[in-house]
Design an enzyme around this catalytic site. Structure first.
Site, mmCIF file in Angstrom:
data_model
loop_
_atom_site.group_PDB
_atom_site.id
_atom_site.type_symbol
_atom_site.label_atom_id
_atom_site.label_comp_id
_atom_site.label_asym_id
_atom_site.label_seq_id
_atom_site.Cartn_x
_atom_site.Cartn_y
_atom_site.Cartn_z
ATOM 1 N N CYS A 110 46.019 39.031 43.675
ATOM 2 C CA CYS A 110 46.177 40.326 42.814
ATOM 3 C C CYS A 110 44.801 41.180 42.893
ATOM 4 C CB CYS A 110 46.976 40.028 41.693
ATOM 5 S SG CYS A 110 47.448 41.871 40.689
ATOM 6 N N CYS A 113 44.907 42.971 38.843
ATOM 7 C CA CYS A 113 44.958 42.052 37.597
ATOM 8 C C CYS A 113 45.032 40.605 38.057
ATOM 9 C CB CYS A 113 45.783 42.680 36.667
ATOM 10 S SG CYS A 113 47.499 43.212 37.238
ATOM 11 N N SER A 114 46.327 40.189 37.648
ATOM 12 C CA SER A 114 46.734 38.898 37.777
ATOM 13 C C SER A 114 48.157 38.487 38.155
ATOM 14 C CB SER A 114 46.250 37.776 36.779
ATOM 15 O OG SER A 114 46.714 38.305 35.680
ATOM 16 N N CYS A 115 48.849 39.333 38.855
ATOM 17 C CA CYS A 115 50.208 39.141 39.098
ATOM 18 C C CYS A 115 50.436 37.807 39.986
ATOM 19 C CB CYS A 115 50.767 40.529 39.857
ATOM 20 S SG CYS A 115 50.611 41.867 38.535
HETATM 21 FE FE FE Z 1 48.497 41.925 38.680
#
Ligand code: FE
Length: 217
Positions: A110, A113-115
């Site tokens: 991602c 961000c951090s999906c």
């Molecule tokens: Fe994300």
């Protein structure tokens, strides 16, 4: 159609470091008061990162390897196929399964961000959220994989999939050779979290290791 959710998701993810700082402060306070053992907390987080959560994804992969109809369904509509096994919920609403083949290896990142597909993989590893992984996975996937100890043949194509709050990916690794007689439970044991992100392959010796390389982040 999910613009609002999307913005919320990214807003929250971008403030994750604030939340982490808060959690750290709380942990420090509780430790000082002798109420918790930090090693025990680490062990619990480690369990959710590498064991409990990813076992759901490993079940999905093992079923895809053993059941051609399920594999076809997973290709066509991963959200429905995965839900049929009971793995649903937040951060797993819209899923796509990407299948490794002899020609192509898939890698998930991602960049924003951090999906991450929580419903099938549990908590994301720290390196998945690190800026180094998020930028370099796109620019130099082969170099990143080498740092994870995975060297692919030069002629194998690497496809990098950028997760969003709206669509999250699960890598279906190639079924290792010599596993023809194995049942779903045994097959699932060959599938690590990292193999479902694409930083490892199935059946490697790293299966239950945390899998975070020294060089990252
Ligand atoms: Fe994300």
């Amino acid at each position: 159609m999910h613009d609002h959710d999307h913005d919320d998701e990214h807003h929250r993810d971008n403030h994750y470091s604030d939340m982490q700082a808060g959690v750290k402060a709380l942990e420090t306070l509780l430790t000082e008061k002798g109420l918790i053992d930090p090693a025990a907390i680490d062990a619990i987080v480690e369990t959710y990162e590498t064991k409990v959560g990813p076992r759901n994804g490993a079940h999905v992969v093992a079923k895809a390897w053993s059941d051609a109809d399920f594999a076809e369904w997973l290709k066509r509509d991963a959200t429905a196929a995965i839900s049929s096994l009971g793995y649903t919920g937040r951060q797993g609403e819209h899923m796509r399964a990407v299948f490794n083949t002899s020609e192509t290896h898939n890698l998930i990142v991602c960049t924003l961000c951090s999906c991450y597909p929580w419903s099938v993989l549990g908590l994301p590893p720290v390196w998945y959220k690190a800026p180094a992984y998020r930028s370099r996975a796109v620019i130099d996937p082969r170099g990143v994989l080498a740092e994870f100890g995975l060297t692919l043949p030069e002629d194998k194509k690497i496809r990098v999939w950028d997760s969003t709050a709206e669509l999250r990916y699960l890598v279906i690794p190639e079924r290792p050779t010599g596993t023809e007689g194995m049942d779903e439970v045994a097959l699932a044991g060959l599938v690590s979290r990292d193999a479902m992100i694409g930083t490892a392959v199935a059946g490697s010796s790293k299966v239950s290791a945390a899998g975070s390389p020294e060089a990252l982040p």
